[in-house]
Design an enzyme around this catalytic site. Structure first.
Site, PDB file in Angstrom:
ATOM      1  N   ASN A  10       0.853  -1.186   0.000  1.00 41.62           N
ATOM      2  CA  ASN A  10       0.000   0.000   0.000  1.00 41.62           C
ATOM      3  C   ASN A  10       0.893   1.241   0.000  1.00 41.62           C
ATOM      4  O   ASN A  10       1.504   1.570   1.009  1.00 41.62           O
ATOM      5  CB  ASN A  10      -0.903  -0.030   1.235  1.00 41.62           C
ATOM      6  CG  ASN A  10      -1.793   1.189   1.340  1.00 41.62           C
ATOM      7  OD1 ASN A  10      -1.883   1.999   0.409  1.00 41.62           O
ATOM      8  ND2 ASN A  10      -2.460   1.337   2.474  1.00 41.62           N
ATOM      9  N   LYS A  12      -0.026   4.234  -0.227  1.00 43.86           N
ATOM     10  CA  LYS A  12      -0.732   5.346   0.415  1.00 43.86           C
ATOM     11  C   LYS A  12      -0.623   6.610  -0.444  1.00 43.86           C
ATOM     12  O   LYS A  12      -0.580   6.530  -1.670  1.00 43.86           O
ATOM     13  CB  LYS A  12      -0.230   5.540   1.848  1.00 43.86           C
ATOM     14  CG  LYS A  12      -0.350   4.249   2.673  1.00 43.86           C
ATOM     15  CD  LYS A  12      -0.129   4.446   4.141  1.00 43.86           C
ATOM     16  CE  LYS A  12      -0.247   3.112   4.866  1.00 43.86           C
ATOM     17  NZ  LYS A  12      -0.107   3.272   6.321  1.00 43.86           N
ATOM     18  N   HIS A  96      -9.592   0.594   5.032  1.00 43.65           N
ATOM     19  CA  HIS A  96      -8.322   0.844   5.716  1.00 43.65           C
ATOM     20  C   HIS A  96      -8.563   1.734   6.932  1.00 43.65           C
ATOM     21  O   HIS A  96      -9.391   2.640   6.908  1.00 43.65           O
ATOM     22  CB  HIS A  96      -7.318   1.511   4.770  1.00 43.65           C
ATOM     23  CG  HIS A  96      -5.925   1.492   5.310  1.00 43.65           C
ATOM     24  ND1 HIS A  96      -5.482   2.398   6.246  1.00 43.65           N
ATOM     25  CD2 HIS A  96      -4.875   0.666   5.069  1.00 43.65           C
ATOM     26  CE1 HIS A  96      -4.220   2.134   6.552  1.00 43.65           C
ATOM     27  NE2 HIS A  96      -3.841   1.082   5.861  1.00 43.65           N
ATOM     28  N   GLU A  98      -7.039   4.120   8.192  1.00 49.21           N
ATOM     29  CA  GLU A  98      -6.872   5.562   7.984  1.00 49.21           C
ATOM     30  C   GLU A  98      -8.160   6.182   7.457  1.00 49.21           C
ATOM     31  O   GLU A  98      -8.518   7.301   7.833  1.00 49.21           O
ATOM     32  CB  GLU A  98      -5.691   5.814   7.033  1.00 49.21           C
ATOM     33  CG  GLU A  98      -4.358   5.543   7.696  1.00 49.21           C
ATOM     34  CD  GLU A  98      -3.216   5.230   6.754  1.00 49.21           C
ATOM     35  OE1 GLU A  98      -2.119   4.917   7.266  1.00 49.21           O
ATOM     36  OE2 GLU A  98      -3.405   5.275   5.526  1.00 49.21           O
ATOM     37  N   GLU A 166      -4.999  -5.344  10.574  1.00 46.56           N
ATOM     38  CA  GLU A 166      -4.020  -4.283  10.790  1.00 46.56           C
ATOM     39  C   GLU A 166      -4.306  -3.574  12.104  1.00 46.56           C
ATOM     40  O   GLU A 166      -5.170  -2.696  12.167  1.00 46.56           O
ATOM     41  CB  GLU A 166      -4.079  -3.262   9.642  1.00 46.56           C
ATOM     42  CG  GLU A 166      -3.714  -3.830   8.298  1.00 46.56           C
ATOM     43  CD  GLU A 166      -3.323  -2.718   7.329  1.00 46.56           C
ATOM     44  OE1 GLU A 166      -2.175  -2.699   6.905  1.00 46.56           O
ATOM     45  OE2 GLU A 166      -4.180  -1.874   7.026  1.00 46.56           O
ATOM     46  N   GLY A 172       2.522   2.340  10.825  1.00 46.91           N
ATOM     47  CA  GLY A 172       3.387   3.492  10.665  1.00 46.91           C
ATOM     48  C   GLY A 172       4.035   3.984  11.946  1.00 46.91           C
ATOM     49  O   GLY A 172       4.666   5.032  11.976  1.00 46.91           O
ATOM     50  N   SER A 212       3.591  -2.076  10.275  1.00 43.60           N
ATOM     51  CA  SER A 212       5.046  -1.961  10.413  1.00 43.60           C
ATOM     52  C   SER A 212       5.788  -3.249  10.049  1.00 43.60           C
ATOM     53  O   SER A 212       6.768  -3.623  10.701  1.00 43.60           O
ATOM     54  CB  SER A 212       5.427  -1.481  11.823  1.00 43.60           C
ATOM     55  OG  SER A 212       4.891  -0.189  12.062  1.00 43.60           O
TER      56      SER A 212
END
Length: 253
Positions: A10, A12, A96, A98, A166, A172, A212
């Site tokens: 991904n 992003k 996702h 985010e 996730e 991140g 990560s």
């Protein structure tokens, strides 16, 4: 045949035309395991999808990072599933964390998106995961089960869905769920499938880990029996992504 290892990258909201050409060149030059061993999908920003699709080696597929919840129309700024199909993009990432956090996408909205994308012929990487507060409160399995159920309630087949676990606190941040933590949730999700969908779906659906993932931790994570691959963020922009793809060979050892 067991579950084929799956590695998604991904990208992003990152990259310029020059950056993308470098990443594609690295992937094209890399020594990868055969497609019998691993399925690889990279997800560049929308604007780079045609370039990446045309220039990337054919055994690596592309995914969009999102698509709209229904047919296109007066939805400024959105991209429809039909457009992705028209471009020949086979995969899309949906739900996702985010987008759940920053754009307030609910479990139900994500479920609707997954159902619509599948109905148009796309394959879906559907994301679930808990926040740090939820993990510390001991509600991890409740949270990911509710997120998964919201998808299950809207779809009739899991054949074209990869589920990505996730943990939000690991995305991140450099913090990684330990192999044991990842395995525990993946096994719990597989048990949920068995109890709520079917034994066949539990046995065949790929559950991949994201948070990560790096060249240094991927082999140990890949060694867990219920970890069927990775959804890689930042490391997918770097040469070490090749090493992460090669972690698939752990399953063949």
């Amino acid at each position: 045949m067991g579950r084929k290892f799956f590695v998604g990258g991904n990208w992003k909201c990152n990259g310029t035309t020059e950056d993308v050409k470098k990443i594609v060149a690295t992937l094209n030059a890399g020594e990868l395991p055969s497609t019998d061993i691993v399925e690889v999908v990279v997800s560049p920003p929308f604007v780079f999808l045609p370039t990446v699709k045309s220039e990337l080696r054919p055994e690596i597929q592309v995914a969009a990072q999102n698509c709209w919840v229904k047919k296109g129309g007066a939805f400024t700024g959105e991209v429809s599933a039909e457009m992705l199909v028209n471009l020949g993009v086979p995969w899309v990432i949906l739900g996702h964390s985010e987008r759940r956090a920053l754009l307030n996408e609910t479990n139900e909205f994500v479920g609707d998106k997954v159902a619509y994308a599948l109905s148009q012929g796309l394959k879906v990487i559907a994301c679930v995961g808990e926040t740090l507060e939820q993990r510390e409160a001991g509600t991890t399995m409740k949270v990911v089960a509710e997120q998964t159920k919201a998808i299950a309630d809207k779809i009739s087949s899991w054949d074209n869905v990869v589920l990505a676990y996730e943990p939000v606190w690991a995305i991140g941040t450099g913090k990684v769920a330990s192999p044991a933590q990842a395995q525990e949730v993946h096994a719990g999700l597989r048990k949920w499938f068995e109890e709520n969908i079917s034994a066949d779906v539990a046995a065949t659906t790929r559950i991949i880990y994201g948070g990560s993932v790096s060249g240094s931790n991927c082999k140990e994570l890949a060694g867990q029996p219920d970890v069927d691959g990775f959804l890689v963020g930042g490391a997918s922009l770097k040469p070490e992504f090749i090493d992460i793809i090669k972690a698939a060979e752990v399953k063949c050892a």
